[in-house]
Structures are given as C-alpha cells and as structure tokens.
Scaffold this active site. Structure first.
Site, mmCIF file in Angstrom:
data_model
loop_
_atom_site.group_PDB
_atom_site.id
_atom_site.type_symbol
_atom_site.label_atom_id
_atom_site.label_comp_id
_atom_site.label_asym_id
_atom_site.label_seq_id
_atom_site.Cartn_x
_atom_site.Cartn_y
_atom_site.Cartn_z
ATOM 1 N N ASP A 224 -2.833 -1.733 10.438
ATOM 2 C CA ASP A 224 -3.035 -1.606 9.196
ATOM 3 C C ASP A 224 -3.502 -2.803 8.569
ATOM 4 O O ASP A 224 -4.016 -2.977 7.401
ATOM 5 C CB ASP A 224 -1.661 -1.609 8.298
ATOM 6 C CG ASP A 224 -1.072 -0.104 8.361
ATOM 7 O OD1 ASP A 224 -1.772 0.863 8.835
ATOM 8 O OD2 ASP A 224 0.104 0.121 8.094
ATOM 9 N N LYS B 184 0.954 -1.307 -0.047
ATOM 10 C CA LYS B 184 0.058 0.062 -0.005
ATOM 11 C C LYS B 184 1.087 1.366 0.153
ATOM 12 O O LYS B 184 1.918 1.330 0.258
ATOM 13 C CB LYS B 184 -0.793 0.014 1.159
ATOM 14 C CG LYS B 184 -0.140 -0.068 2.563
ATOM 15 C CD LYS B 184 0.256 1.385 3.034
ATOM 16 C CE LYS B 184 0.698 1.219 4.372
ATOM 17 N NZ LYS B 184 1.489 2.247 4.981
#
Ligand code: C5P
Length: 317
Positions: free
Chosen positions: A151, A17
């Site tokens: 996350d 990401k």
C-alpha cells in the site's frame, strides 16, 4: 499528505485510507495475492516530525497528541517500524549515513485496515528524500515504496486511486473529494497476512468499472450496489465484530457500508456531514469499546517533492 516546512525540519500529516472496492483475483507464487482495489485517502491523520541528526542514529519517539485520552497508541519504536526502514532505504539510495530524529503522534488505529503504517512509511520516504537533499522523483520513490509494502506507493499521492498487482500499481481515479464517512474500529485488530491467508480468491471476479464510472459522475446514491470487499467474509470468520458493526450500520441512515482492507475497521458512507455526525454519535453510544471517527475523502495531491518545492518558494517570498 500535508506538509509544514521549517529550516531543517519537516512536519507531515499522513492520512488513513479506506478501500471502497477490493477483489482478490488469485494467489501468486510469491505468496502475495493479485488484487484489484480502489482506495481513497481520508482525513484521519498521524503527525510525523523529522529532523536530521549529527550522528548516524535513527531515533523514533512517541509524541502523544494533546487531545488523546488515556495516553498514546502503542507502536513499535525500533527497527521493526516501517518509518525506520523507509529512512534507511533513502539513506542507502543517496549514499549518506546521516541519522534522523522522528516524533510520531499516532491517531490512526493499528491492525485496522486503514493503512496507517504504510502512510507513515510514504511520509518518511518523502521527508528523508527532502532533508537529505536527494532529488529522487516520484517514479524512484514509488519503486522504493513498493519494496516497503503493497500500500505504500498509493500514499505517495493519495486521493482516489485504482491499485492493481499486489496493490503497488497505482492509477488515479477521477472523483469528487469531501465524501463524508464514519469509521468504526473495534477493540480487536486483525493481521493482514492471516485475513489474506483465510480468504478464498474469486472464481468469478467482481468488476470495479461500475464504481469507477459512478465515482467520476459523483453519484453517491448508486454506491450501495457497487462497493465491495472480498476480504470481509474471511475477516468476519475471525471476529464477530464485523457482523456486529455491519448490523449497526444497516440500521443507520447511510448510503453504503463495508469493511476497509483486511479489517477490522468497518465504515459507512453518508450523504452529508450532519448525518455522519449523527451516526457517529449512535455508534459511540452503542459500541462504547470501539473507536469512532468521522472523516472525509481527500483529493489527490501533487507529488510530494513538488509540493516541497512550492512550499519552499512560498516560505522564501
Ligand atoms: O505488503 P504488505 O507488507 O502490506 O503485506 C502484508 C501481508 O499481507 C503479506 O505478507 C501477505 O501475507 C498479505 N498480502 C497478500 N497480498 C497482497 C498484499 C498483502 O497476501 N496483495
């Protein structure tokens, strides 16, 4: 996450990401920081293969990719790896003691602000849930994911999302996928905890609303003024690489650029793939000791367990 199923094995591609926006709103009593961040999954993947074992061992092995030069990337293969914890948490939840063989092909750099370990953990949750024949739904997987790391819940669905709290509250953001990017990971990595420890939370927080609006309109040209990362200042005090890469990206023809997460990866957004490839070439020539990747933003996927059901239906018809 991309999925390949065979009879009693699963192979997953777990993506990296980038953070297009990251504001630190304050330090919490539990030691974490309250965040507002916009993350997008990108097309740089690790490959994980899972196969249940007859005994109760969880065995992680490194499987270098055919294209990796100079051997494979070093990752811990013991109980300190989040993949191990993810499988163990699913086992506990499903009340089973079955073991698992896991083969890991690592391409996402570590200590890079790219979420590789969290993405692997999300993949392991999904794979173990399926292979141990659990029927845990997305909300249950999200709750377990948030115990593994801030996350990890994001990576269960990926795409573009606004994440709040520690990062574990995930809301999808409407955006086109396929935005071209170049990632530059310097030879030094940074510790997330140390970067957060050094960061000064905002007195007057920057807002992500403008960026969310432009993402939904798909107007890349305005990104330059709207992307933001509060952690960049702290990270640039810890390594000179951040300023060095920033100055190179400033001279490239990119829409916008900044550090991802807690670093040390710095990335640029490009209006098309050709300019991204050209920039990647320049970066490789100028910083031969950095790892340079071209990639694109990915769209959100179905909750993984639904993807499994769809994939299983396809393979049996
Ligand atoms: O949640 P995760 O294990 O990825 O966090 C790693 C470290 O980063 C934490 O131990 C904490 O020091 C820091 N962190 C933080 N605030 C957050 C997320 C992470 O301070 N929202």
């Amino acid at each position: 996450m991309r999925i390949r199923l065979s009879r009693n094995q699963i192979e997953l591609l777990t993506p990296a990401k980038v953070n297009l926006f990251l504001e630190v709103l304050g330090r919490r009593e539990d030691g974490f920081h309250e965040l507002e961040t916009i993350m997008s999954s990108v097309s740089l993947f690790d490959t994980l293969r899972f196969k249940p074992r007859a005994d109760s061992e969880i065995v992680l092995r490194n499987k270098p990719s055919a294209t990796q030069r100079g051997g494979s990337m070093e990752i811990p293969l013991d109980e300190s790896n989040l993949i191990y914890h993810a499988i163990d948490k699913i086992r506990a939840r499903l009340n089973t003691s079955n073991g698992m063989d896991v083969w890991v092909t690592k391409r996402i750099p570590v200590r890079a602000g790219l979420g590789g370990a969290s993405s692997n953990a999300a993949g392991a949750l999904v794979a173990a849930n399926h292979l141990y024949k659990g029927k845990l739904g997305l909300n249950e997987l999200r709750a377990i994911a948030s115990e593994l790391g801030s996350d990890v819940p994001f990576f269960l669905t990926g795409g573009m999302a606004k994440c709040t709290g520690r990062g574990e509250h995930v809301t999808s953001v409407h955006s086109k996928s396929g935005i071209s990017m170049v990632l530059a990971k310097p030879p030094v990595g940074l510790s997330t905890a140390k970067v957060f420890g050094r960061c000064r939370p905002a007195n007057c927080p920057t807002q992500s609303n403008g960026l969310v609006k432009e993402l939904s309109r798909g107007k890349l040209s305005l990104f330059g003024k709207l992307i933001f990362n509060r952690l960049e200042e702290a990270a640039s005090e810890m390594t000179e690489w951040i300023d060095r890469l920033k100055s190179t990206f400033t001279r490239l023809n990119c829409v916008s650029h900044q550090m991802s997460g807690s670093g040390s990866t710095y990335f640029g957004i490009f209006s098309n793939r050709v300019s991204a490839l050209r920039a990647a070439n320049c970066l490789s020539n100028q910083h031969s000791d950095a790892s340079i990747f071209t990639c694109e933003t990915l769209s959100c996927f179905l909750p993984a367990f639904l993807s499994f059901e769809a994939a299983e239906k396809r393979s049996t018809t």
